[in-house]
Design a protein around this motif. Structure first.
Motif, short mmCIF file in Angstrom:
data_model
loop_
_atom_site.label_atom_id
_atom_site.label_comp_id
_atom_site.label_asym_id
_atom_site.label_seq_id
_atom_site.Cartn_x
_atom_site.Cartn_y
_atom_site.Cartn_z
N LEU A 102 0.82 -1.19 0.00
CA LEU A 102 0.00 0.00 0.00
C LEU A 102 0.87 1.26 0.00
O LEU A 102 1.95 1.29 0.60
CB LEU A 102 -0.93 0.02 1.22
CG LEU A 102 -2.01 -1.07 1.27
CD1 LEU A 102 -2.76 -0.98 2.59
CD2 LEU A 102 -2.96 -0.93 0.10
N THR A 103 0.39 2.29 -0.67
CA THR A 103 1.08 3.57 -0.68
C THR A 103 0.10 4.67 -0.30
O THR A 103 -1.12 4.49 -0.36
CB THR A 103 1.66 3.88 -2.07
OG1 THR A 103 0.58 3.94 -3.02
CG2 THR A 103 2.67 2.84 -2.51
N ALA A 104 0.66 5.82 0.09
CA ALA A 104 -0.18 6.97 0.42
C ALA A 104 0.47 8.22 -0.15
O ALA A 104 1.69 8.38 -0.08
CB ALA A 104 -0.33 7.10 1.93
N GLN A 105 -0.34 9.08 -0.71
CA GLN A 105 0.17 10.36 -1.20
C GLN A 105 0.13 11.38 -0.07
O GLN A 105 -0.91 11.58 0.55
CB GLN A 105 -0.67 10.86 -2.38
CG GLN A 105 -0.17 12.16 -2.97
CD GLN A 105 -1.04 12.65 -4.11
OE1 GLN A 105 -2.27 12.58 -4.04
NE2 GLN A 105 -0.42 13.14 -5.17
N VAL A 106 1.27 12.01 0.19
CA VAL A 106 1.35 13.05 1.21
C VAL A 106 1.89 14.31 0.56
O VAL A 106 3.03 14.36 0.12
CB VAL A 106 2.27 12.63 2.38
CG1 VAL A 106 2.33 13.74 3.42
CG2 VAL A 106 1.80 11.32 3.00
N LEU A 107 1.03 15.33 0.48
CA LEU A 107 1.42 16.61 -0.11
C LEU A 107 1.64 17.62 1.00
O LEU A 107 0.75 17.84 1.84
CB LEU A 107 0.34 17.11 -1.08
CG LEU A 107 0.07 16.22 -2.30
CD1 LEU A 107 -1.07 16.78 -3.13
CD2 LEU A 107 1.32 16.08 -3.15
N LEU A 108 2.82 18.21 1.04
CA LEU A 108 3.18 19.12 2.11
C LEU A 108 3.39 20.53 1.58
O LEU A 108 3.75 20.73 0.42
CB LEU A 108 4.46 18.66 2.80
CG LEU A 108 4.45 17.28 3.47
CD1 LEU A 108 5.84 16.97 4.02
CD2 LEU A 108 3.41 17.22 4.57
N THR A 109 3.20 21.50 2.45
CA THR A 109 3.63 22.87 2.21
C THR A 109 4.60 23.24 3.32
O THR A 109 4.76 22.50 4.30
CB THR A 109 2.43 23.85 2.23
OG1 THR A 109 1.82 23.81 3.52
CG2 THR A 109 1.40 23.46 1.17
N LYS A 110 5.23 24.37 3.19
CA LYS A 110 6.19 24.79 4.22
C LYS A 110 5.51 24.96 5.57
O LYS A 110 6.10 24.71 6.62
CB LYS A 110 6.87 26.10 3.79
CG LYS A 110 8.10 26.48 4.59
CD LYS A 110 9.23 25.52 4.36
CE LYS A 110 10.52 25.94 5.08
NZ LYS A 110 11.11 27.16 4.50
N GLU A 111 4.24 25.36 5.53
CA GLU A 111 3.49 25.51 6.78
C GLU A 111 3.38 24.18 7.52
O GLU A 111 3.35 24.15 8.75
CB GLU A 111 2.10 26.07 6.48
CG GLU A 111 1.26 26.31 7.72
CD GLU A 111 -0.15 26.78 7.40
OE1 GLU A 111 -0.90 27.10 8.34
OE2 GLU A 111 -0.50 26.80 6.20
N SER A 112 3.34 23.07 6.75
CA SER A 112 3.22 21.75 7.36
C SER A 112 4.40 21.43 8.26
O SER A 112 4.29 20.60 9.18
CB SER A 112 3.12 20.67 6.26
OG SER A 112 2.10 20.96 5.35
N ILE A 113 5.52 22.10 8.02
CA ILE A 113 6.74 21.83 8.78
C ILE A 113 7.00 22.91 9.82
O ILE A 113 7.40 22.61 10.96
CB ILE A 113 7.95 21.74 7.83
CG1 ILE A 113 7.72 20.66 6.78
CG2 ILE A 113 9.24 21.49 8.60
CD1 ILE A 113 7.59 19.27 7.32
N THR A 114 6.79 24.17 9.44
CA THR A 114 7.19 25.27 10.32
C THR A 114 6.12 25.64 11.35
O THR A 114 6.44 26.14 12.42
CB THR A 114 7.51 26.52 9.48
OG1 THR A 114 6.39 26.83 8.63
CG2 THR A 114 8.73 26.27 8.60
N ASN A 115 4.85 25.38 11.04
CA ASN A 115 3.79 25.64 12.01
C ASN A 115 3.73 24.46 12.99
O ASN A 115 3.64 23.31 12.58
CB ASN A 115 2.45 25.82 11.29
CG ASN A 115 1.30 26.08 12.26
OD1 ASN A 115 0.80 25.16 12.89
ND2 ASN A 115 0.92 27.34 12.35
N GLU A 116 3.79 24.75 14.26
CA GLU A 116 3.90 23.70 15.27
C GLU A 116 2.72 22.73 15.25
O GLU A 116 2.90 21.51 15.31
CB GLU A 116 4.02 24.34 16.66
CG GLU A 116 4.29 23.33 17.76
CD GLU A 116 4.53 24.00 19.11
OE1 GLU A 116 4.47 23.28 20.13
OE2 GLU A 116 4.78 25.22 19.13
N ALA A 117 1.51 23.26 15.13
CA ALA A 117 0.32 22.40 15.12
C ALA A 117 0.28 21.55 13.86
O ALA A 117 -0.02 20.35 13.91
CB ALA A 117 -0.94 23.26 15.23
#
Length: 340
Positions: free
Chosen positions: A104-119
């Protein structure tokens, strides 16, 4: 300690594969043969008990080719449209290839907010942890279709940097960047034939950062400078990082077998206190050996010429002496015969 052999024991591995690695440079189309081999390598790592996370470039490159663009578009909205088209096609290929091994695979799309925003970072970390518990392989890419250059967060800019952030986020102990270069050189080897390859980097300093150059191909966005920046992020987070050439996708197996492939950046927790390990100045030695061989050949030719000349002189001298003796003997015989 043999840091290369220690790579065999790494458990959580982030592998970034560049656009130039999985596409044909002539057409920009996906290299299905190489992509299939890549998936098989990942499955085998999973079979060994490794946890793998893939950061895959290629969405914009695939989309631009489908939409008829011959070079990377400069307009942001065009690039985002290419990414939206290309991302679906890329994931379709990954899912089809992984499904052949019941993975199984999953697509994970990130933005910079996904990393820099703590929540957001906490949510993203929880998602990766849950996928790992479910034995699902995440296929990660930047969400180019909506990513913007916001003053608050910015964007990743390239997948090398994003892969390093992902490695830091999930607590990976190894990051592998598969690209179109063998690793780090002290200078651009295309411009400077005396540039030396860097096998191991123990510490990233200003001198090392000056070695960074621009992007290597028109398909990708990241050059050596971005890879050094990625190394700083990954090694500060406690992960080793390897830059290697993706032309031969089986290089991943060599890296995991502890072979001396690519440039290894050691994490700050490695305990390494030595300097950077450089390859010998091969080009300089090669030129020196060539000069020495040429000089030896010249001296041998001179020696043969002198020897041949001496031999020729001796032969000429012997012939001259023999002729004089014959003439003198004939005259003496004739004189005696006349007297008789």
């Amino acid at each position: 300690m043999d840091f290369r052999q220690a790579l065999k024991e790494k458990k959580k591995i982030v592998i970034k594969i560049g656009t130039s690695t999985i596409t044909y440079p002539e057409t920009g189309n996906i290299n299905l043969d190489k992509l299939e081999k890549f998936v098989r390598i990942l499955i085998n790592l999973r079979n060994k008990g490794k946890e793998v996370i893939v950061v895959s470039s290629g969405a914009v490159g695939i989309g631009r080719n489908v939409l008829g663009y011959t070079s990377r578009p400069k307009e942001k909205d065009v690039r985002q449209a290419c990414a939206a088209v290309g991302q679906g096609r890329l994931m379709m290929m990954y899912e089809k290839l992984f499904a052949e091994y019941s993975q199984l695979t999953a697509q994970v799309l990130l933005t910079k907010e996904s990393i820099t925003n703590e929540a957001c970072a906490a949510n993203a970390r929880n998602t990766f942890d849950r996928l790992a518990a479910m034995h699902v392989v995440p296929i990660v890419n930047e969400n180019d279709a909506i990513s913007v250059d916001e003053e608050l967060y910015g964007n990743f800019g390239d997948n090398d940097t994003m892969a390093a952030h992902v490695a830091s986020l999930v607590g990976a102990d190894l990051l592998i960047l598969m690209s179109d270069i063998e690793g780090l050189y002290t200078d651009d080897p295309k411009q400077n034939p005396c540039a030396r390859f860097v096998h191991t980097v123990g510490r990233i300093d200003s001198e090392l950062e000056r070695m960074g150059k621009g992007a290597g191909t028109s398909m990708g966005t990241g050059g050596m400078a971005t890879k050094i920046e990625a190394a700083k992020i990954a090694t500060d987070a406690g992960a080793d990082m390897v830059i290697a050439n993706g032309d031969n996708i089986y290089t991943i197996n060599d890296i995991m077998a502890g072979k001396k492939i690519g440039t290894l950046f050691l994490s700050r927790d490695s305990g390494y206190t030595g300097g950077n390990e450089l390859a010998p100045e091969r080009e300089q030695y090669r030129r020196q050996a060539k000069r020495m061989k040429k000089e030896a050949t010249r001296k041998e030719a001179v020696r043969r010429d002198v020897s041949e000349k001496n031999r020729s002189d001796r032969v000429s001298s012997d012939k001259s002496k023999s002729t004089r003796q014959t003439e003198w003997g004939g005259q003496y015989y004739g004189l005696r015969a006349g007297n008789w």
